[in-house]
Motif scaffolding. Structure first.
Motif, PDB file in Angstrom:
ATOM      1  N   PRO A   9      13.837  48.926  30.684  1.00  0.00           N
ATOM      2  CA  PRO A   9      14.761  49.844  31.352  1.00  0.00           C
ATOM      3  C   PRO A   9      16.220  49.590  30.965  1.00  0.00           C
ATOM      4  O   PRO A   9      16.632  48.451  30.766  1.00  0.00           O
ATOM      5  CB  PRO A   9      14.532  49.560  32.843  1.00  0.00           C
ATOM      6  N   GLY A  10      16.965  50.681  30.859  1.00  0.00           N
ATOM      7  CA  GLY A  10      18.377  50.605  30.509  1.00  0.00           C
ATOM      8  C   GLY A  10      19.240  50.168  31.686  1.00  0.00           C
ATOM      9  O   GLY A  10      18.794  50.162  32.840  1.00  0.00           O
ATOM     10  N   GLU A  11      20.462  49.817  31.396  1.00  0.00           N
ATOM     11  CA  GLU A  11      21.390  49.324  32.419  1.00  0.00           C
ATOM     12  C   GLU A  11      21.630  50.349  33.526  1.00  0.00           C
ATOM     13  O   GLU A  11      21.701  49.997  34.701  1.00  0.00           O
ATOM     14  CB  GLU A  11      22.716  48.912  31.777  1.00  0.00           C
ATOM     15  N   ASN A  12      21.785  51.623  33.174  1.00  0.00           N
ATOM     16  CA  ASN A  12      22.022  52.643  34.198  1.00  0.00           C
ATOM     17  C   ASN A  12      20.795  52.860  35.068  1.00  0.00           C
ATOM     18  O   ASN A  12      20.919  53.099  36.269  1.00  0.00           O
ATOM     19  CB  ASN A  12      22.484  53.957  33.570  1.00  0.00           C
ATOM     20  N   LYS A  28      17.305  41.398  33.382  1.00  0.00           N
ATOM     21  CA  LYS A  28      16.690  42.624  32.868  1.00  0.00           C
ATOM     22  C   LYS A  28      15.187  42.410  32.698  1.00  0.00           C
ATOM     23  O   LYS A  28      14.755  41.568  31.911  1.00  0.00           O
ATOM     24  CB  LYS A  28      17.321  43.019  31.541  1.00  0.00           C
ATOM     25  N   PRO A  29      14.370  43.186  33.434  1.00  0.00           N
ATOM     26  CA  PRO A  29      12.922  43.031  33.333  1.00  0.00           C
ATOM     27  C   PRO A  29      12.370  43.717  32.080  1.00  0.00           C
ATOM     28  O   PRO A  29      13.014  44.589  31.507  1.00  0.00           O
ATOM     29  CB  PRO A  29      12.408  43.733  34.594  1.00  0.00           C
ATOM     30  N   GLY A  30      11.166  43.324  31.705  1.00  0.00           N
ATOM     31  CA  GLY A  30      10.499  43.952  30.570  1.00  0.00           C
ATOM     32  C   GLY A  30      10.063  45.367  30.874  1.00  0.00           C
ATOM     33  O   GLY A  30       9.989  46.218  29.987  1.00  0.00           O
ATOM     34  N   ALA A  31       9.779  45.630  32.165  1.00  0.00           N
ATOM     35  CA  ALA A  31       9.318  46.961  32.556  1.00  0.00           C
ATOM     36  C   ALA A  31       9.511  47.165  34.053  1.00  0.00           C
ATOM     37  O   ALA A  31       9.618  46.207  34.821  1.00  0.00           O
ATOM     38  CB  ALA A  31       7.847  47.137  32.209  1.00  0.00           C
ATOM     39  N   ILE A  32       9.540  48.431  34.435  1.00  0.00           N
ATOM     40  CA  ILE A  32       9.539  48.823  35.835  1.00  0.00           C
ATOM     41  C   ILE A  32       8.484  49.899  36.001  1.00  0.00           C
ATOM     42  O   ILE A  32       8.463  50.886  35.256  1.00  0.00           O
ATOM     43  CB  ILE A  32      10.907  49.358  36.293  1.00  0.00           C
TER      44      ILE A  32
END
Length: 98
Positions: A9-12, A28-32
């Motif tokens: 996922p991007g910062e925004n 920052k996770p690998g996925a959401i």
């Protein structure tokens, strides 16, 4: 239920989720994984995800603070994918839990 996977996922995207929940994403996770549905489905999905793998699960608020609209499942890519697969199947397939 609607289920979506966001890879890297991007910062925004992280900012939007953090602003709409009590959960603050620090690393920052690998996925959401995003899961949306009825309240009864979201509580069940949360339990399935937590029992599936080492992910963090939290709710993302809708337009009214009392609405429980969306779950966010945060973790490594494979962990989130397994949690979403188990939610789709209605239980934890990998560990034999429901």
């Amino acid at each position: 239920m609607d289920i979506r996977l966001i890879k890297a996922p991007g910062e925004n995207t992280l900012r939007i989720i953090s602003e709409r929940s009590k959960y603050k994403i620090e690393n920052k996770p690998g996925a959401i994984g995003l899961v949306q549905g009825k309240l009864i489905e979201m509580i069940s999905a949360s339990d399935i995800a937590e029992k599936s793998v080492g992910v963090e699960v939290f709710d993302v608020r809708g337009s009214c603070p009392q609405n429980f609209v969306l779950l966010a499942i945060v973790g490594d890519m494979e962990e989130v994918k397994v949690a979403l697969e188990n939610i789709r199947a209605g239980g934890d397939l990998r560990n034999g839990n429901c």
